[in-house]
Design a protein around this motif. Structure first.
Motif, PDB file in Angstrom:
ATOM      1  N   LEU A 113      57.328  17.809 128.024  1.00  0.00           N
ATOM      2  CA  LEU A 113      58.170  17.520 126.792  1.00  0.00           C
ATOM      3  C   LEU A 113      59.180  16.335 127.081  1.00  0.00           C
ATOM      4  O   LEU A 113      59.338  15.964 128.409  1.00  0.00           O
ATOM      5  N   VAL A 114      59.547  15.713 126.165  1.00  0.00           N
ATOM      6  CA  VAL A 114      60.418  14.458 126.153  1.00  0.00           C
ATOM      7  C   VAL A 114      61.700  14.951 126.968  1.00  0.00           C
ATOM      8  O   VAL A 114      62.220  14.390 127.713  1.00  0.00           O
ATOM      9  N   ARG A 115      62.303  16.281 126.769  1.00  0.00           N
ATOM     10  CA  ARG A 115      63.479  16.622 127.464  1.00  0.00           C
ATOM     11  C   ARG A 115      63.084  16.929 128.757  1.00  0.00           C
ATOM     12  O   ARG A 115      64.322  16.580 129.743  1.00  0.00           O
ATOM     13  N   HIS A 116      62.038  16.987 129.190  1.00  0.00           N
ATOM     14  CA  HIS A 116      61.772  17.017 130.774  1.00  0.00           C
ATOM     15  C   HIS A 116      61.989  15.678 131.447  1.00  0.00           C
ATOM     16  O   HIS A 116      62.494  15.716 132.587  1.00  0.00           O
ATOM     17  N   LEU A 117      61.764  14.800 130.660  1.00  0.00           N
ATOM     18  CA  LEU A 117      61.781  13.208 131.150  1.00  0.00           C
ATOM     19  C   LEU A 117      63.575  13.030 131.214  1.00  0.00           C
ATOM     20  O   LEU A 117      63.772  12.408 132.381  1.00  0.00           O
ATOM     21  N   LEU A 118      64.229  13.414 130.249  1.00  0.00           N
ATOM     22  CA  LEU A 118      65.518  13.220 130.295  1.00  0.00           C
ATOM     23  C   LEU A 118      66.170  13.830 131.381  1.00  0.00           C
ATOM     24  O   LEU A 118      67.202  13.319 131.976  1.00  0.00           O
ATOM     25  N   SER A 119      65.778  15.150 131.713  1.00  0.00           N
ATOM     26  CA  SER A 119      66.538  16.218 132.528  1.00  0.00           C
ATOM     27  C   SER A 119      65.843  15.988 133.921  1.00  0.00           C
ATOM     28  O   SER A 119      66.082  16.610 134.896  1.00  0.00           O
ATOM     29  N   GLY A 156      59.350  21.158 134.202  1.00  0.00           N
ATOM     30  CA  GLY A 156      60.029  22.208 133.657  1.00  0.00           C
ATOM     31  C   GLY A 156      60.733  23.063 134.389  1.00  0.00           C
ATOM     32  O   GLY A 156      61.555  23.541 133.904  1.00  0.00           O
ATOM     33  N   THR A 157      60.131  23.303 135.465  1.00  0.00           N
ATOM     34  CA  THR A 157      60.908  24.415 136.439  1.00  0.00           C
ATOM     35  C   THR A 157      61.696  24.105 137.274  1.00  0.00           C
ATOM     36  O   THR A 157      62.833  24.856 137.540  1.00  0.00           O
ATOM     37  N   ARG A 158      62.133  22.699 137.705  1.00  0.00           N
ATOM     38  CA  ARG A 158      63.053  22.298 138.666  1.00  0.00           C
ATOM     39  C   ARG A 158      63.394  20.781 138.453  1.00  0.00           C
ATOM     40  O   ARG A 158      62.529  20.133 137.789  1.00  0.00           O
ATOM     41  N   SER A 159      64.667  20.289 138.683  1.00  0.00           N
ATOM     42  CA  SER A 159      64.940  19.190 138.713  1.00  0.00           C
ATOM     43  C   SER A 159      64.647  18.284 139.953  1.00  0.00           C
ATOM     44  O   SER A 159      64.776  19.236 140.831  1.00  0.00           O
ATOM     45  N   GLY A 160      64.359  17.123 140.044  1.00  0.00           N
ATOM     46  CA  GLY A 160      64.102  16.430 141.099  1.00  0.00           C
ATOM     47  C   GLY A 160      64.354  14.826 140.585  1.00  0.00           C
ATOM     48  O   GLY A 160      63.523  14.248 139.956  1.00  0.00           O
ATOM     49  N   TYR A 161      65.189  14.297 141.220  1.00  0.00           N
ATOM     50  CA  TYR A 161      65.803  13.018 140.594  1.00  0.00           C
ATOM     51  C   TYR A 161      64.681  11.938 140.481  1.00  0.00           C
ATOM     52  O   TYR A 161      64.232  11.516 141.536  1.00  0.00           O
ATOM     53  N   HIS A 162      64.584  11.132 139.507  1.00  0.00           N
ATOM     54  CA  HIS A 162      63.654  10.097 139.150  1.00  0.00           C
ATOM     55  C   HIS A 162      64.207   8.865 139.067  1.00  0.00           C
ATOM     56  O   HIS A 162      64.715   8.398 138.281  1.00  0.00           O
ATOM     57  N   ALA A 163      64.600   8.520 140.500  1.00  0.00           N
ATOM     58  CA  ALA A 163      65.567   7.283 140.760  1.00  0.00           C
ATOM     59  C   ALA A 163      65.207   6.156 139.838  1.00  0.00           C
ATOM     60  O   ALA A 163      65.965   5.720 139.136  1.00  0.00           O
ATOM     61  N   LEU A 290      76.637   7.858 117.202  1.00  0.00           N
ATOM     62  CA  LEU A 290      75.754   9.616 117.384  1.00  0.00           C
ATOM     63  C   LEU A 290      76.625  10.389 116.537  1.00  0.00           C
ATOM     64  O   LEU A 290      77.820  10.343 116.435  1.00  0.00           O
ATOM     65  N   SER A 291      75.980  11.462 116.277  1.00  0.00           N
ATOM     66  CA  SER A 291      76.666  12.625 115.587  1.00  0.00           C
ATOM     67  C   SER A 291      77.288  13.472 116.599  1.00  0.00           C
ATOM     68  O   SER A 291      76.799  13.367 117.828  1.00  0.00           O
ATOM     69  N   PRO A 292      78.260  14.081 116.226  1.00  0.00           N
ATOM     70  CA  PRO A 292      78.962  15.052 116.974  1.00  0.00           C
ATOM     71  C   PRO A 292      77.872  16.113 117.751  1.00  0.00           C
ATOM     72  O   PRO A 292      77.909  16.480 118.931  1.00  0.00           O
ATOM     73  N   GLU A 293      76.731  16.551 116.891  1.00  0.00           N
ATOM     74  CA  GLU A 293      75.799  17.355 117.237  1.00  0.00           C
ATOM     75  C   GLU A 293      75.128  16.767 118.505  1.00  0.00           C
ATOM     76  O   GLU A 293      74.532  17.471 119.208  1.00  0.00           O
ATOM     77  N   ALA A 294      74.793  15.399 118.314  1.00  0.00           N
ATOM     78  CA  ALA A 294      73.982  14.754 119.156  1.00  0.00           C
ATOM     79  C   ALA A 294      74.619  14.782 120.642  1.00  0.00           C
ATOM     80  O   ALA A 294      74.090  14.828 121.730  1.00  0.00           O
ATOM     81  N   VAL A 295      75.993  14.595 120.718  1.00  0.00           N
ATOM     82  CA  VAL A 295      76.659  14.473 121.948  1.00  0.00           C
ATOM     83  C   VAL A 295      76.405  15.881 122.685  1.00  0.00           C
ATOM     84  O   VAL A 295      76.496  15.897 123.627  1.00  0.00           O
ATOM     85  N   GLU A 296      76.771  16.857 121.844  1.00  0.00           N
ATOM     86  CA  GLU A 296      76.554  18.167 122.523  1.00  0.00           C
ATOM     87  C   GLU A 296      75.106  18.512 123.068  1.00  0.00           C
ATOM     88  O   GLU A 296      75.033  19.091 124.169  1.00  0.00           O
ATOM     89  N   ARG A 297      74.189  17.696 122.368  1.00  0.00           N
ATOM     90  CA  ARG A 297      72.842  17.942 123.066  1.00  0.00           C
ATOM     91  C   ARG A 297      72.856  17.338 124.365  1.00  0.00           C
ATOM     92  O   ARG A 297      72.066  17.531 125.410  1.00  0.00           O
ATOM     93  N   VAL A 298      73.355  16.246 124.581  1.00  0.00           N
ATOM     94  CA  VAL A 298      73.497  15.354 125.824  1.00  0.00           C
ATOM     95  C   VAL A 298      73.846  16.260 126.982  1.00  0.00           C
ATOM     96  O   VAL A 298      73.347  16.075 128.102  1.00  0.00           O
ATOM     97  N   ARG A 299      74.808  17.034 126.838  1.00  0.00           N
ATOM     98  CA  ARG A 299      75.070  17.949 127.724  1.00  0.00           C
ATOM     99  C   ARG A 299      74.749  19.313 127.786  1.00  0.00           C
ATOM    100  O   ARG A 299      75.550  20.144 128.282  1.00  0.00           O
ATOM    101  N   GLU A 300      73.717  19.574 127.130  1.00  0.00           N
ATOM    102  CA  GLU A 300      72.857  20.900 127.163  1.00  0.00           C
ATOM    103  C   GLU A 300      72.506  21.075 128.511  1.00  0.00           C
ATOM    104  O   GLU A 300      71.529  20.366 128.777  1.00  0.00           O
ATOM    105  N   GLY A 301      72.880  21.859 129.370  1.00  0.00           N
ATOM    106  CA  GLY A 301      72.530  22.161 130.787  1.00  0.00           C
ATOM    107  C   GLY A 301      71.146  22.592 130.518  1.00  0.00           C
ATOM    108  O   GLY A 301      70.503  23.504 129.682  1.00  0.00           O
ATOM    109  N   GLN A 302      70.304  22.022 131.665  1.00  0.00           N
ATOM    110  CA  GLN A 302      68.596  22.446 131.717  1.00  0.00           C
ATOM    111  C   GLN A 302      68.213  23.457 132.776  1.00  0.00           C
ATOM    112  O   GLN A 302      67.239  23.590 133.037  1.00  0.00           O
ATOM    113  N   GLY A 303      69.277  23.820 133.559  1.00  0.00           N
ATOM    114  CA  GLY A 303      69.247  24.812 134.460  1.00  0.00           C
ATOM    115  C   GLY A 303      70.041  24.109 135.873  1.00  0.00           C
ATOM    116  O   GLY A 303      69.601  23.164 136.142  1.00  0.00           O
ATOM    117  N   SER A 304      70.576  25.073 136.674  1.00  0.00           N
ATOM    118  CA  SER A 304      71.257  24.439 137.776  1.00  0.00           C
ATOM    119  C   SER A 304      70.302  24.920 139.045  1.00  0.00           C
ATOM    120  O   SER A 304      69.637  25.950 138.908  1.00  0.00           O
TER     121      SER A 304
END
Length: 388
Positions: A113-119, A156-163, A290-304
């Motif tokens: 998913l696109v969110r997987h690229l961003l995170s 989607g399962t873990r983050s791994g820094y895409h430097a 950006l809308s305020p809602e979009a800013v909240e999306r930016v900091r939507e945690g994807q899992g520690s």
């Protein structure tokens, strides 16, 4: 101007004297060469300081408008491009990447998913085949190889820094949707209209304003081998395929390339302004980006988790939102765990705290060994929050 205590220029509100002191201590105690820091509160600059030298030979003072490559601090503005498109209904962050980039579905990536690229959860931290510097500068080649390759882990399962690959992955989606590469999109939609002195890559006419990046020390081949022996294949692919350093970032080829993960050039003022869009809940200088809602999306945690690329360098779990890192319990971006930002290899940083209305930009040219949480940056962030 002495070698270790250079003149510091600019202004600092009396309430934020601790930030000026930390900035001066960076030169005296933490081997700073040249640097600048800007802090805004409620969109107003309360700190805007610069000092030191723009070159290793100490012949060019750091000026008010000195530009410098900020490495991965660039990822924040690149994420901003994607969020602007999502905010306009042109990009669905929950859609498969292949909906916009059909070739990307190869090698089992049809459900990424696109969110997987961003995170940093796409499993594409780096390429499996050797990828040279010159090949990295070739947008079409790099994106074609990313589209064809298989992930290092289940997306989607873990983050791994895409430097490095982050910029090409998110950037190609931006291009497929908008018709523009991220550098041109950012200029058209944000930095041009708002007069923010930041570019992805460095136009030749601005090269005379650019600071020279300098490594604190050279790592010999034995040390390098010891470091790599502790890394997973996915981490080696992310950080060393190709292996890049200060000399590369000073080159005309790097500056001319489109590298939206790593080759943003700007002033501290510009970094604070770009991250200030997030801190201002989507507004900057009275204009809504950006809308305020979009800013909240930016900091939507994807899992520690322990990041699959950077985990060996941290003694704690980290969490990435949709494009930026959350401050979390470790406090990388201040005491509010929901503040967020991005560090650049060597020390630079952009920070956004919408709840306090605070943004920070810190840029420098003496590159330390840290990918994140350089002691100079940490000292400045701590001083900001002590002053609020």
């Amino acid at each position: 101007m002495s070698e270790h205590e250079p003149d510091v220029h600019g202004h600092c509100d009396a309430r934020f004297t601790a930030v000026r002191q930390a900035f001066e201590e960076n030169f005296r105690d933490r081997d700073e060469l040249g640097a600048a820091v800007t802090v805004t509160v409620g969109g107003e600059p309360v700190v805007d300081l610069w000092g030191g030298w723009a070159d290793a030979a100490r012949t060019r003072p750091w000026e008010r408008d000195t530009l410098v490559n900020v490495w991965s601090t660039t990822k924040g503005p690149t994420a901003l491009c994607a969020h602007i498109l999502a905010d306009r209904g042109l990009l669905d962050l929950d859609a498969p990447v292949a909906a916009y980039w059909p070739e990307f579905a190869a090698a089992g990536k049809e459900k990424v998913l696109v969110r997987h690229l961003l995170s940093h959860r796409a499993g594409l931290s780096g390429l499996r085949e050797p990828h040279s510097r010159e090949e990295l500068y070739d947008w079409e080649l790099t994106t074609a190889r990313l589209a064809a390759t298989e992930p290092w882990w289940e997306p989607g399962t873990r983050s791994g820094y895409h430097a490095f690959t982050y910029g090409h992955l998110v950037g190609e989606v931006v291009r497929r949707v908008s018709g523009l590469l991220p550098g041109a999109f950012l200029e058209r939609e944000v930095t041009g209209p708002l007069g923010i002195d930041f570019t992805i890559g460095l136009p030749r006419e601005k090269s005379g304003r650019a600071a020279e990046l300098v490594h604190r020390r050279t790592v010999d081949s034995g040390e390098q081998a010891a470091i790599f022996s502790q890394l997973t294949p996915a981490a080696i692919a992310a950080l060393a395929n190709p292996l890049m350093g200060a000399a590369d970032a000073n080159s005309p080829e790097w500056r001319a390339a489109e590298l939206p993960a790593v080759n943003g050039h700007g002033t501290a003022r510009a970094v604070a302004a770009l991250y200030g869009i997030f801190a201002g809940r989507g507004t900057y200088d009275g204009r809504r980006i950006l809308s305020p809602e979009a800013v909240e999306r930016v900091r939507e945690g994807q899992g520690s988790c322990r990041d699959l690329v950077l985990g060996a360098g941290f003694d704690h779990e980290t969490e990435i939102g949709l494009g930026l890192w959350l401050s979390g319990p470790h406090g990388s971006y201040g005491p509010d765990p929901r503040a967020f930002g991005h560090d650049g290899f060597g020390g630079s940083c952009g920070l956004a705290d919408p709840d306090q209305g605070v943004s920070l930009g810190y840029v420098m040219n003496r590159m330390g060994p840290h990918i994140a949480d350089d002691p100079r940056k940490t000292a400045l962030v701590d001083a900001v929050y002590r002053s609020l």
